[in-house]
Design an enzyme around this catalytic site. Structure first.
Site, short mmCIF file in Angstrom:
data_model
loop_
_atom_site.label_atom_id
_atom_site.label_comp_id
_atom_site.label_asym_id
_atom_site.label_seq_id
_atom_site.Cartn_x
_atom_site.Cartn_y
_atom_site.Cartn_z
N TYR A 26 0.87 -1.18 0.00
CA TYR A 26 0.00 0.00 0.00
C TYR A 26 0.90 1.23 0.00
O TYR A 26 1.49 1.58 1.02
CB TYR A 26 -0.91 -0.03 1.22
CG TYR A 26 -1.87 1.15 1.37
CD1 TYR A 26 -2.08 2.07 0.36
CD2 TYR A 26 -2.59 1.31 2.54
CE1 TYR A 26 -2.96 3.12 0.50
CE2 TYR A 26 -3.48 2.37 2.70
CZ TYR A 26 -3.65 3.27 1.68
OH TYR A 26 -4.53 4.32 1.84
N LYS A 85 -0.98 -1.23 -4.30
CA LYS A 85 -2.11 -0.29 -4.31
C LYS A 85 -1.46 1.07 -4.46
O LYS A 85 -0.82 1.57 -3.54
CB LYS A 85 -2.90 -0.40 -3.02
CG LYS A 85 -3.95 0.67 -2.84
CD LYS A 85 -4.96 0.24 -1.79
CE LYS A 85 -5.38 1.33 -0.84
NZ LYS A 85 -5.79 2.57 -1.46
C1 NAY Z 1 -7.76 3.56 1.54
O1 NAY Z 1 -6.86 2.92 2.06
O2 NAY Z 1 -8.88 3.60 2.02
C2 NAY Z 1 -7.44 4.33 0.34
O3 NAY Z 1 -6.32 4.71 0.15
C3 NAY Z 1 -8.49 4.59 -0.64
C4 NAY Z 1 -8.02 5.64 -1.57
C5 NAY Z 1 -8.49 6.98 -1.09
N1 NAY Z 1 -7.40 7.67 -0.46
C6 NAY Z 1 -7.56 8.31 0.69
C7 NAY Z 1 -6.35 8.88 1.29
O4 NAY Z 1 -8.64 8.46 1.21
O5 NAY Z 1 -10.24 6.97 -2.58
C8 NAY Z 1 -9.08 7.70 -2.26
C9 NAY Z 1 -9.43 9.15 -1.98
O6 NAY Z 1 -10.26 9.26 -0.84
C10 NAY Z 1 -10.14 9.75 -3.17
O7 NAY Z 1 -9.40 9.54 -4.33
C11 NAY Z 1 -10.39 11.26 -2.97
O8 NAY Z 1 -9.17 11.96 -2.98
#
Ligand code: NAY
Length: 289
Positions: free
Chosen positions: A133, A161
């Site tokens: 990740y 990821k």
């Molecule tokens: C996670 O571990 O839940 C994620 O990384 C999902 C990815 C999201 N990143 C974060 C930091 O929330 O979906 C993205 C993000 O919310 C979205 O692209 C809006 O910026």
């Protein structure tokens, strides 16, 4: 076929305890209504890094119990406490999770050798496959192409990821590792990631917007780039509004508009204010109704 995963949220009660019924409702909504291919459990969106060890175990148990074999499941077990990460890797493997994932260790500016040791230790005693990740914006840890190469020397480490806006690196990674699984992590940049050949995507906003994202993936695969661009624009209107209204609490508030009791975020994340609630209603009406 490219795969779409929702980053599963955790429903919390006002006192910071886990609302099991609400968490189950979100899982069901993702499976039955969103029809996602999988769930990423215990990630940033799940507020994993806000949780006690017991809460992490609780969420892992709830998710696999509710999802059973209906969708693919990835358990994020990474922790600043390597012993906890190793324990959770075994815990979720014993529960039946088909994949694990671990955030790059953060805060202490670890050397690459230390990061490599962390990953090799996590997978050492478990019969499971791990997805790195990588989320430099939150961890401050950026891995280079050669460093990914070194991590992939361990055959149990099968993918990334990739939550990173560095598309130069994404292109390099995709072409150096054609057989590795690369899942894009920024929902607002899905289309450029598809153009560079990712295998799918994991994101927070797919909890609400999976159908549009799936349609975008299908349009891309069919070569209909104009349609894919329009769908990305529509998604980004929604994502911009969610970010402006504070994204995690807002996704939960919009879930409520959809009839799903998503609880609240856990402090110190923001608790809903009247303005935020009004903003979420508007987001629902403007972009999802
Ligand atoms: C996670 O571990 O839940 C994620 O990384 C999902 C990815 C999201 N990143 C974060 C930091 O929330 O979906 C993205 C993000 O919310 C979205 O692209 C809006 O910026």
């Amino acid at each position: 076929m490219k795969k779409l995963y929702s980053a599963l949220m955790t429903a919390f009660n006002d006192d910071g305890s886990i609302n099991e019924a609400g968490t189950r409702e979100m899982i069901r909504y993702n499976i039955d209504v969103n029809k996602v291919d999988g769930l990423y459990v215990g990630g940033s969106t799940g507020e994993n890094f806000n949780m006690s060890h017991e809460q992490k175990e609780q969420v892992f148990k709830i998710a696999i119990d509710e999802a059973k074999n209906d969708v693919d499941l990835i358990a994020q077990v990474g922790s600043l406490d390597l012993n906890e990460a190793k324990y959770l890797a075994k815990f979720v493997t014993d529960l039946g999770y088909p994949h694990i994932s671990a955030v790059t260790p953060f805060y202490y500016n670890y050397t690459f050798e230390q990061i490599k040791d962390y990953y090799n230790e996590i997978v050492k005693d478990v019969d499971n496959e791990l997805i790195i990740y990588s989320i430099p914006a939150l961890t401050g840890v950026s891995l280079s192409l050669d460093q990914f190469d070194e991590l992939f020397e361990n055959p149990k480490i099968i993918g990334i990821k990739y939550t990173n806006a560095d598309f130069f690196l994404l292109e390099r990674v995709r072409n150096r590792f054609p057989d590795k699984l690369i899942l894009s992590g920024f929902d607002e940049m899905l289309l450029p990631a598809l153009a560079l050949g990712v295998d799918g995507a994991i994101g927070s906003t797919y909890n609400l917007n999976a159908k549009r994202a799936k349609a975008e993936m299908n349009a891309f695969d069919a070569g209909d780039i104009d349609k894919a661009r329009q769908l990305q624009k529509d998604s980004n209107d929604l994502i911009s509004a969610l970010i402006a209204n504070d994204i995690y609490p807002s996704i939960k508030l919009v879930f409520k508009e959809l009839g799903v009791n998503a609880g609240v975020t856990k402090k110190p994340m923001a608790q809903p204010t009247p303005e935020m609630i009004a903003g979420a209603k508007k987001i629902y009406n403007d972009y999802l109704k």
